[in-house]
Motif scaffolding. Structure first.
Motif, PDB file in Angstrom:
ATOM      1  N   ARG A  16       0.038  -6.844 -13.445  1.00  0.00           N
ATOM      2  CA  ARG A  16      -1.017  -6.495 -13.174  1.00  0.00           C
ATOM      3  C   ARG A  16      -1.748  -6.447 -11.612  1.00  0.00           C
ATOM      4  O   ARG A  16      -1.127  -7.315 -11.049  1.00  0.00           O
ATOM      5  N   TYR A  17      -2.185  -5.294 -11.220  1.00  0.00           N
ATOM      6  CA  TYR A  17      -2.699  -5.256  -9.647  1.00  0.00           C
ATOM      7  C   TYR A  17      -3.875  -5.294 -10.003  1.00  0.00           C
ATOM      8  O   TYR A  17      -4.376  -4.012 -10.315  1.00  0.00           O
ATOM      9  N   LEU A  38       6.739  -1.829  -2.737  1.00  0.00           N
ATOM     10  CA  LEU A  38       6.833  -1.064  -3.685  1.00  0.00           C
ATOM     11  C   LEU A  38       7.714   0.651  -3.985  1.00  0.00           C
ATOM     12  O   LEU A  38       7.661   1.025  -3.504  1.00  0.00           O
ATOM     13  N   PRO A  39       8.399   0.542  -5.263  1.00  0.00           N
ATOM     14  CA  PRO A  39       9.383   1.431  -5.180  1.00  0.00           C
ATOM     15  C   PRO A  39       8.469   2.749  -5.799  1.00  0.00           C
ATOM     16  O   PRO A  39       7.308   2.772  -6.555  1.00  0.00           O
ATOM     17  N   ILE A  40       9.144   3.613  -5.458  1.00  0.00           N
ATOM     18  CA  ILE A  40       8.411   5.179  -5.750  1.00  0.00           C
ATOM     19  C   ILE A  40       8.591   5.743  -7.315  1.00  0.00           C
ATOM     20  O   ILE A  40       7.148   6.138  -7.252  1.00  0.00           O
ATOM     21  N   ASP A  41       9.263   5.068  -7.852  1.00  0.00           N
ATOM     22  CA  ASP A  41       9.223   5.399  -9.363  1.00  0.00           C
ATOM     23  C   ASP A  41       8.009   4.416  -9.271  1.00  0.00           C
ATOM     24  O   ASP A  41       7.219   4.901 -10.755  1.00  0.00           O
ATOM     25  N   LEU A  98       0.297  -1.342   0.106  1.00  0.00           N
ATOM     26  CA  LEU A  98      -0.003   0.294  -0.077  1.00  0.00           C
ATOM     27  C   LEU A  98       0.944   1.181   0.140  1.00  0.00           C
ATOM     28  O   LEU A  98       2.679   1.244   0.580  1.00  0.00           O
ATOM     29  N   PHE A  99       0.046   2.315  -0.227  1.00  0.00           N
ATOM     30  CA  PHE A  99       0.656   3.800  -0.194  1.00  0.00           C
ATOM     31  C   PHE A  99      -0.547   4.381  -0.055  1.00  0.00           C
ATOM     32  O   PHE A  99      -1.202   4.618  -0.163  1.00  0.00           O
ATOM     33  N   ILE A 100       0.253   6.027   1.053  1.00  0.00           N
ATOM     34  CA  ILE A 100      -1.072   6.811   1.576  1.00  0.00           C
ATOM     35  C   ILE A 100      -0.390   7.917   0.547  1.00  0.00           C
ATOM     36  O   ILE A 100       0.361   8.413   0.470  1.00  0.00           O
ATOM     37  N   TRP A 147       1.745   5.339 -11.777  1.00  0.00           N
ATOM     38  CA  TRP A 147       0.364   4.679 -12.034  1.00  0.00           C
ATOM     39  C   TRP A 147      -0.546   6.795 -10.988  1.00  0.00           C
ATOM     40  O   TRP A 147      -1.429   6.307 -11.882  1.00  0.00           O
ATOM     41  N   LEU A 148       0.594   7.526 -10.494  1.00  0.00           N
ATOM     42  CA  LEU A 148       0.113   8.695 -10.332  1.00  0.00           C
ATOM     43  C   LEU A 148      -0.745   9.063 -11.593  1.00  0.00           C
ATOM     44  O   LEU A 148      -1.492  10.321 -11.322  1.00  0.00           O
TER      45      LEU A 148
END
Length: 441
Positions: free
Chosen positions: A118-119, A90-93, A73-75, A98-99
């Motif tokens: 795929r997620y 989850l790598p930041i790149d 996950l990420f916020i 995705w963003l």
């Protein structure tokens, strides 16, 4: 290839096709169900995590819970446009990718891509009234695909076992279906060889039972027909031989001088009578043959039943007067039928004159009708017909006491049947024979 093998192959092929289609549908449906279920679980876990974040739980407890749940996950803080929290997997790149490519505000999220992976995604807003932050939880699709594959393998094993069972069952059922047909084929071979006494009944059900009954009836009818043909040739040879022998005897006697004067004249008269009788038999045999084989000999037209009965009575009346027999008729209809006038009149005359010859005092002709049929009943008060003779009365050269050629009733039956009607015989209430003709209106 045997019928049983063909049926088994057909059933098995059909079953494999159906199961293959079902398997493909189940395979794709299972994945959709798993994705939906995984999204629901991510939603529940996300709600728990939001409560964690807003509670006074320490960071260690949160990390322990994330490790136990194996969450990714990420916020994302929309105001600051930065990621506040993310799991190490989850790598930041990847998050930045995705963003840039997906809309976090949409309620329905597609499967997010990351290269070939795929997620499954679930997004929750964290106190949207106070904070402009989204909690994003993701799960690799290959985890669900492994579950899907395991489920599919189990379904496949069940299908294979089912195919084996159904193949065995279809083999058993087709064997029960084909065995009566095989036995029926053996009986048909016996019929082909005219071994009618050796024909046996075959146990069967449904349509095969009806076919078996038809084969049995056909064998009986064929046996009866062959016997009647044999009897026909015997009777025909006898009926033709008798006048020929009489003619030959008188001709040789006249030639050799055995008969002279009045005896010679008497012999010539007998010869003329026998030739006329022989000619009548031959003509009736030719007519029967034409009725059985030629279509154009029967010329149909509309006939009034009253006219047919009147013509019959007028022609039969001289014979009735000669025999001192009362000929009476009763008409309850003036309907019309479609038939050959002269042929049908001949059939009627054969039956009526036959009744006059055997009657003691009267012959009755009665005509009635139903919605579909005209029924003509001809009865006499004679001695009647014996039970033994009745089933074969309409066969050729079959005649009772006082009969002439034995072809008249056979001709009548052939004419009535060519008129799409039926003729039957039974005992009359008057004491003699009762002939019933049914013709379509």
């Amino acid at each position: 290839m045997k019928l049983q093998t063909q049926l088994t192959i057909a059933f098995t092929t059909l079953l494999v096709i159906i199961m293959s289609v079902v398997s493909v549908m189940i395979y794709s449906l299972v994945l959709d169900v798993l994705i939906q279920d995984e999204q629901d679980q991510l939603q529940e876990k996300g709600e728990i995590l939001v409560r964690f974040l807003l509670s006074e739980a320490n960071v260690q407890s949160l990390s322990q819970w994330l490790g136990e749940e194996d969450l990714q996950l990420f916020i994302y803080d929309r105001d600051q446009e930065q990621t506040l929290l993310r799991t190490s997997t989850l790598p930041i790149d990847l998050i930045d990718y995705w963003l840039e490519n997906y809309d976090l505000t949409s309620e329905e999220q597609p499967l997010w891509k990351a290269g070939d992976e795929r997620y499954v995604v679930s997004i929750l807003s964290i106190y949207p009234e106070l904070l402009n932050r989204e909690l994003v939880l993701v799960t690799p699709l290959h985890d669900l695909q492994e579950v899907q594959s395991n489920f599919f393998y189990r379904i496949l094993i069940i299908f294979l076992i089912g195919i084996v069972i159904i193949v065995l069952l279809s083999h058993f059922l087709t064997n029960r279906l084909v065995t009566p047909l095989t036995k029926l084929r053996h009986q048909l071979k016996k019929i082909e060889k005219r071994q009618f006494d050796d024909v046996e009944r075959v146990k069967a059900t449904g349509e095969i039972k009806e076919v078996e009954q038809s084969v049995t009836d056909m064998a009986s009818e064929l046996q009866r027909y062959i016997q009647s043909q044999r009897q026909f040739f015997q009777n025909a040879s006898h009926e033709l031989k008798t006048p020929l022998m009489t003619i030959q005897g008188y001709a040789e006697g006249i030639r050799d001088g055995i008969f002279a004067d009045k005896e010679s004249e008497r012999g010539l008269e007998v010869m003329v009578d026998e030739v006329a009788r022989l000619k009548k038999i031959i003509n009736e045999m030719i007519l029967l043959a034409k009725l059985d084989s030629e279509e154009d000999i029967y010329k149909k037209e509309l006939i009034k039943v009253s006219e047919l009965i009147t013509l019959t009575v007028d022609r039969a009346l001289p014979l009735a007067n000669e025999k001192k027999v009362l000929l009476q008729h009763e008409l309850k209809t003036d309907a019309t039928i479609y038939a050959d006038r002269e042929k049908l009149l001949r059939a009627m005359m054969n039956i009526v004159t036959n009744g006059i010859r055997h009657a003691h005092s009267c012959v009755s002709i009665k005509v009635t009708h139903t919605v579909e049929h005209i029924q003509i009943t001809i009865e006499d008060d004679g001695d009647g017909i014996t039970e033994e003779l009745m089933p074969q009365l309409f066969q050729r050269f079959i005649k009772g006491d006082g009969g002439e050629t034995g072809l008249g009733l056979a001709i009548s039956r052939a004419i009535v049947e060519r008129s799409k009607g039926t003729i039957t015989v039974g005992q009359s209430d008057l004491g003699g024979a009762k002939f019933t003709i049914k013709l379509h209106l």
